[in-house]
Design an enzyme around this catalytic site. Structure first.
Site, PDB file in Angstrom:
ATOM      1  N   VAL A  54      42.033 -16.827  -6.766  1.00 41.63           N
ATOM      2  CA  VAL A  54      42.071 -15.737  -5.778  1.00 41.63           C
ATOM      3  C   VAL A  54      41.665 -16.275  -4.405  1.00 41.63           C
ATOM      4  O   VAL A  54      42.259 -15.933  -3.382  1.00 41.63           O
ATOM      5  CB  VAL A  54      41.124 -14.592  -6.196  1.00 41.63           C
ATOM      6  CG1 VAL A  54      41.110 -13.490  -5.129  1.00 41.63           C
ATOM      7  CG2 VAL A  54      41.529 -14.013  -7.545  1.00 41.63           C
ATOM      8  N   ARG A  93      44.840 -22.911 -12.815  1.00 42.44           N
ATOM      9  CA  ARG A  93      45.773 -22.003 -12.126  1.00 42.44           C
ATOM     10  C   ARG A  93      45.378 -21.932 -10.662  1.00 42.44           C
ATOM     11  O   ARG A  93      44.400 -22.548 -10.237  1.00 42.44           O
ATOM     12  CB  ARG A  93      45.671 -20.606 -12.738  1.00 42.44           C
ATOM     13  CG  ARG A  93      44.235 -20.083 -12.789  1.00 42.44           C
ATOM     14  CD  ARG A  93      44.136 -18.639 -13.176  1.00 42.44           C
ATOM     15  NE  ARG A  93      42.787 -18.220 -13.484  1.00 42.44           N
ATOM     16  CZ  ARG A  93      41.850 -17.921 -12.607  1.00 42.44           C
ATOM     17  NH1 ARG A  93      42.114 -18.021 -11.304  1.00 42.44           N
ATOM     18  NH2 ARG A  93      40.644 -17.540 -12.972  1.00 42.44           N
ATOM     19  N   LYS A 149      36.005 -22.690 -23.506  1.00 37.56           N
ATOM     20  CA  LYS A 149      34.850 -23.192 -22.762  1.00 37.56           C
ATOM     21  C   LYS A 149      34.084 -24.284 -23.512  1.00 37.56           C
ATOM     22  O   LYS A 149      33.532 -25.197 -22.910  1.00 37.56           O
ATOM     23  CB  LYS A 149      33.923 -22.033 -22.397  1.00 37.56           C
ATOM     24  CG  LYS A 149      34.435 -21.194 -21.228  1.00 37.56           C
ATOM     25  CD  LYS A 149      33.424 -20.143 -20.829  1.00 37.56           C
ATOM     26  CE  LYS A 149      33.797 -19.504 -19.491  1.00 37.56           C
ATOM     27  NZ  LYS A 149      35.106 -18.866 -19.477  1.00 37.56           N
ATOM     28  N   ILE A 186      20.052 -20.852 -14.969  1.00 47.14           N
ATOM     29  CA  ILE A 186      19.352 -21.465 -13.836  1.00 47.14           C
ATOM     30  C   ILE A 186      19.076 -20.363 -12.820  1.00 47.14           C
ATOM     31  O   ILE A 186      20.000 -19.784 -12.242  1.00 47.14           O
ATOM     32  CB  ILE A 186      20.189 -22.602 -13.233  1.00 47.14           C
ATOM     33  CG1 ILE A 186      20.338 -23.729 -14.283  1.00 47.14           C
ATOM     34  CG2 ILE A 186      19.537 -23.142 -11.958  1.00 47.14           C
ATOM     35  CD1 ILE A 186      21.202 -24.871 -13.832  1.00 47.14           C
ATOM     36  N   ARG A 210      36.863 -10.048  -0.437  1.00 48.98           N
ATOM     37  CA  ARG A 210      37.805  -9.307  -1.271  1.00 48.98           C
ATOM     38  C   ARG A 210      37.658  -7.808  -0.991  1.00 48.98           C
ATOM     39  O   ARG A 210      36.573  -7.235  -1.166  1.00 48.98           O
ATOM     40  CB  ARG A 210      37.550  -9.580  -2.755  1.00 48.98           C
ATOM     41  CG  ARG A 210      37.645 -11.051  -3.133  1.00 48.98           C
ATOM     42  CD  ARG A 210      37.598 -11.219  -4.640  1.00 48.98           C
ATOM     43  NE  ARG A 210      37.510 -12.630  -5.024  1.00 48.98           N
ATOM     44  CZ  ARG A 210      37.667 -13.070  -6.264  1.00 48.98           C
ATOM     45  NH1 ARG A 210      37.916 -12.201  -7.249  1.00 48.98           N
ATOM     46  NH2 ARG A 210      37.568 -14.360  -6.543  1.00 48.98           N
ATOM     47  N   ASN A 265      39.466 -23.951 -13.956  1.00 52.06           N
ATOM     48  CA  ASN A 265      40.494 -22.916 -13.961  1.00 52.06           C
ATOM     49  C   ASN A 265      41.840 -23.577 -13.698  1.00 52.06           C
ATOM     50  O   ASN A 265      42.083 -24.123 -12.620  1.00 52.06           O
ATOM     51  CB  ASN A 265      40.197 -21.845 -12.905  1.00 52.06           C
ATOM     52  CG  ASN A 265      38.996 -21.003 -13.292  1.00 52.06           C
ATOM     53  OD1 ASN A 265      38.934 -20.465 -14.391  1.00 52.06           O
ATOM     54  ND2 ASN A 265      38.025 -20.916 -12.417  1.00 52.06           N
ATOM     55  N   LYS A 268      33.171 -12.372  -8.324  1.00 51.68           N
ATOM     56  CA  LYS A 268      33.053 -12.891  -6.967  1.00 51.68           C
ATOM     57  C   LYS A 268      33.382 -11.827  -5.931  1.00 51.68           C
ATOM     58  O   LYS A 268      34.309 -11.031  -6.112  1.00 51.68           O
ATOM     59  CB  LYS A 268      33.997 -14.089  -6.786  1.00 51.68           C
ATOM     60  CG  LYS A 268      33.708 -15.257  -7.715  1.00 51.68           C
ATOM     61  CD  LYS A 268      34.799 -16.313  -7.623  1.00 51.68           C
ATOM     62  CE  LYS A 268      34.584 -17.422  -8.637  1.00 51.68           C
ATOM     63  NZ  LYS A 268      35.692 -18.407  -8.646  1.00 51.68           N
ATOM     64  N   GLU A 294      33.397 -25.132 -15.869  1.00 52.69           N
ATOM     65  CA  GLU A 294      34.737 -24.964 -16.425  1.00 52.69           C
ATOM     66  C   GLU A 294      35.766 -25.405 -15.392  1.00 52.69           C
ATOM     67  O   GLU A 294      35.431 -25.676 -14.242  1.00 52.69           O
ATOM     68  CB  GLU A 294      34.981 -23.504 -16.818  1.00 52.69           C
ATOM     69  CG  GLU A 294      34.920 -22.535 -15.642  1.00 52.69           C
ATOM     70  CD  GLU A 294      35.146 -21.098 -16.056  1.00 52.69           C
ATOM     71  OE1 GLU A 294      35.900 -20.871 -17.016  1.00 52.69           O
ATOM     72  OE2 GLU A 294      34.565 -20.194 -15.422  1.00 52.69           O
ATOM     73  N   HIS A 310      27.166 -21.064  -7.128  1.00 51.49           N
ATOM     74  CA  HIS A 310      28.477 -21.268  -7.762  1.00 51.49           C
ATOM     75  C   HIS A 310      29.355 -22.000  -6.749  1.00 51.49           C
ATOM     76  O   HIS A 310      29.804 -21.419  -5.766  1.00 51.49           O
ATOM     77  CB  HIS A 310      29.083 -19.912  -8.123  1.00 51.49           C
ATOM     78  CG  HIS A 310      30.342 -20.009  -8.917  1.00 51.49           C
ATOM     79  ND1 HIS A 310      30.496 -19.381 -10.134  1.00 51.49           N
ATOM     80  CD2 HIS A 310      31.494 -20.660  -8.688  1.00 51.49           C
ATOM     81  CE1 HIS A 310      31.707 -19.657 -10.610  1.00 51.49           C
ATOM     82  NE2 HIS A 310      32.322 -20.424  -9.738  1.00 51.49           N
TER      83      HIS A 310
END
Length: 445
Positions: free
Chosen positions: A293, A290, A116, A201, A336, A288, A234, A286, A206
């Site tokens: 989900v 890959r 990170k 914050i 999910r 990811n 999430k 960041e 997100h």
């Protein structure tokens, strides 16, 4: 050309990869643990190879065993899915050293985005704004960083993800204890105790951008909002992110593409941002490296198969898409469905699923590896399925989600379906544009 694809994962993402590979005429070999040898993905794959015992540390997380299984399967490519070894640079290196393609970015991108602090540095180089903060090697440095950023603040694991090694600190007197816990958790989860301090914050959203790159060209496939979280995990994702002014929305996507190009990135990736819910100013968090989900909501609004794109790029093909060919149509939402007891602090609920009645109908998609009679083992992530809905408008998507959740029926294990029914009934969710504090005010139904 990729002919034999080894899938180094399990559950719904393994099944998802199998289905696209089959459509592309690729033979699939699934690496499974002893606990998963009779799973639905194992039954659907062309072949299976036992990787190791049930525990993930001895199977899905064992680089030596997974590489040996891929070699024994005579695979010419390995797809790591998400989680497990998907962003592990040592694993990608070992796969390539064995003469097998890795379905993912180059080593330099994995290393840069897997740390990170390095990701922050690269983000700054690419001209992206970042949240104020920095590394805290010990408590003395953490106190100094905390004075710079102010309270509340976040402690984050340098090698972290999925909310592990992440702690919120509200006041100076909490710092020492929280940094001890964050470092211990980071060491246990990632083998790396390093943490860094970041300004918190209070009203943040997100928001992430799906990108594709072939090492030379890069495009975005719109945004996703993942603000409904519990303990940084999430729960609900939707695309595109609602309620963001057009100019900020465009700037987010352009920033993500800029980073992707700066990295000469190859494959599918997700650039994550923290967006101030009041001002809509955004900060790079960041990337990811890959598949995510939540990738189905992007597929729903673009009509693009992201697994197919990953495989094509891994096969050394150039992007067959240009930005002008990407059209974002309608709105999609994913919930999910986890085998967890919401009423008991989300306690895992493994066991045999006596009945699994998944919803269907126009605009409804289910990605699941669980059917009636299947077993949810206690060794892995509790995700048993994802319910995805699409609508021409967000209002229609919310209505379809409400109807789909009403017809969902899972018996034998506890699930988070009732939680999602409460979320959909909440006026704040129906209005859209909520921040990451949403879950704190959610009433049990």
């Amino acid at each position: 050309m990729i002919h034999r694809l080894f899938i180094a994962n399990r559950g719904e993402i393994a099944l998802r990869i199998i289905r696209t590979a089959r459509q592309m005429g690729i033979t699939t070999v699934l690496g499974v643990s002893e606990a998963d040898r009779d799973s639905l993905p194992a039954r659907q794959a062309d072949e299976i190879v036992i990787v190791g015992p049930a525990r993930s540390s001895e199977s899905y997380l064992s680089i030596d065993r997974v590489v040996a299984a891929a070699v024994s399967a005579r695979a010419d490519a390995v797809h790591p899915g998400y989680g497990f070894l998907s962003e592990n640079a040592a694993f990608a290196t070992a796969i390539r050293a064995a003469g097998i393609r890795f379905v993912g970015p180059e080593l330099a991108s994995l290393e840069a985005m897997g740390d990170k602090l390095m990701a922050r540095k690269v983000g700054i180089e690419a001209g992206l704004p970042v949240v104020p903060g920095g590394e805290a090697a010990d408590k003395t440095e953490a106190r100094r960083r905390a004075q710079e950023t102010g309270y509340p603040l976040l402690l984050k694991a340098v090698s972290g993800g999925g909310g592990r090694g992440m702690k919120r600190v509200n006041a100076p007197e909490e710092l020492d204890a929280q940094i001890d816990m964050a470092m211990a958790e980071a060491q246990a989860a990632f083998g790396d105790p390093r943490v860094y301090v970041e300004r918190f914050i209070a009203r943040g959203r997100h928001v992430e951008v799906q990108v594709l790159g072939d090492g030379e060209n890069a495009i975005h496939l719109g945004t996703r909002d993942c603000s409904i979280q519990r303990r940084f995990q999430k729960l609900v994702e939707e695309a595109p992110a609602p309620g963001i002014p057009d100019d900020k929305h465009q700037a987010l996507m352009e920033a993500a593409v800029r980073l992707t190009r700066h990295l000469n990135y190859r494959g599918a990736g997700t650039v994550e941002f923290l967006v101030d819910a009041k001002t809509f100013d955004f900060f790079f968090l960041e990337m990811n490296a890959r598949i995510q989900v939540e990738h189905p909501v992007t597929e729903a609004i673009t009509g693009i198969d992201l697994i197919e794109q990953q495989l094509l790029i891994a096969d050394d093909q150039k992007l067959g898409l240009t930005q002008s060919e990407i059209f974002l149509t309608g709105h999609a939402i994913e919930t999910r469905i986890n085998a967890e007891d919401w009423s008991a602090d989300f306690r895992p609920s493994p066991g045999t699923v006596r009945r699994a009645l998944w919803p269907g109908g126009p605009g409804v998609r289910v990605d699941s590896h669980i059917a009636s009679g299947d077993v949810v083992p206690p060794y892995y992530d509790s995700l048993i399925g994802k319910l995805i809905v699409w609508g021409a408008t967000r209002t229609q998507a919310v209505e379809r989600l409400e109807q789909a959740l009403a017809s969902l029926d899972i018996e034998g294990v506890s699930t988070t379906a009732d939680l999602h029914r409460c979320i959909v009934a909440d006026a704040r969710f129906r209005a859209g544009g909520i921040d990451t504090r949403f879950f704190e005010g959610l009433a049990h139904g």
